[in-house]
Design a protein around this motif. Structure first.
Motif, short mmCIF file in Angstrom:
data_model
loop_
_atom_site.label_atom_id
_atom_site.label_comp_id
_atom_site.label_asym_id
_atom_site.label_seq_id
_atom_site.Cartn_x
_atom_site.Cartn_y
_atom_site.Cartn_z
N THR A 54 53.63 25.69 65.67
CA THR A 54 54.21 27.03 65.75
C THR A 54 54.24 27.46 67.21
O THR A 54 53.65 26.80 68.08
CB THR A 54 53.37 28.04 64.94
OG1 THR A 54 52.13 28.27 65.62
CG2 THR A 54 53.10 27.55 63.52
N SER A 59 48.63 28.93 62.77
CA SER A 59 49.09 29.98 61.86
C SER A 59 47.85 30.77 61.44
O SER A 59 46.72 30.42 61.80
CB SER A 59 49.77 29.37 60.64
OG SER A 59 50.94 28.69 61.01
N ILE A 77 53.06 32.22 59.16
CA ILE A 77 53.50 31.35 60.24
C ILE A 77 54.19 32.21 61.30
O ILE A 77 55.20 32.84 61.01
CB ILE A 77 54.48 30.28 59.73
CG1 ILE A 77 53.82 29.44 58.62
CG2 ILE A 77 54.96 29.39 60.86
CD1 ILE A 77 54.77 28.51 57.90
N VAL A 79 56.65 33.18 64.10
CA VAL A 79 57.98 32.70 64.48
C VAL A 79 58.50 33.59 65.60
O VAL A 79 58.45 34.81 65.51
CB VAL A 79 58.95 32.74 63.27
CG1 VAL A 79 60.36 32.33 63.69
CG2 VAL A 79 58.45 31.87 62.15
#
Length: 87
Positions: A54, A59, A77, A79
């Protein structure tokens, strides 16, 4: 006793980074995934690949524990979004 007459259940909740999870916790989450999503499996290697690759390098995992055993989880997660050329 709870309102329904059943023994009260005291769940514990915690949040951990992927890098803070033990191999046993990762295996437990993967087993739980297979139980909940019948016909689908996730190996610890796939778990690590999915949640470590990531923008943060990890995460977040919300864990629900009953007597130290993971009985529920929710993974978040991170982003990075690009909105009109700005990240």
């Amino acid at each position: 006793m709870g309102r329904s007459g059943n023994k009260s259940i005291a769940m514990q909740f915690t949040v951990k980074k992927t890098t803070e999870l033990t191999p046993g916790e990762i295996a437990n989450i993967c087993e739980l995934f297979s139980e909940v999503f019948e016909g689908h499996t996730k190996s610890p290697d796939v778990f690590r690949e999915e949640y470590l690759n990531t923008s943060w390098g990890y995460s977040l995992h919300g864990l629900m524990l009953d007597e130290g055993c993971i009985v529920g989880s929710h993974s978040m997660i991170p982003v990075r979004y690009n909105v009109q050329g700005v990240t």
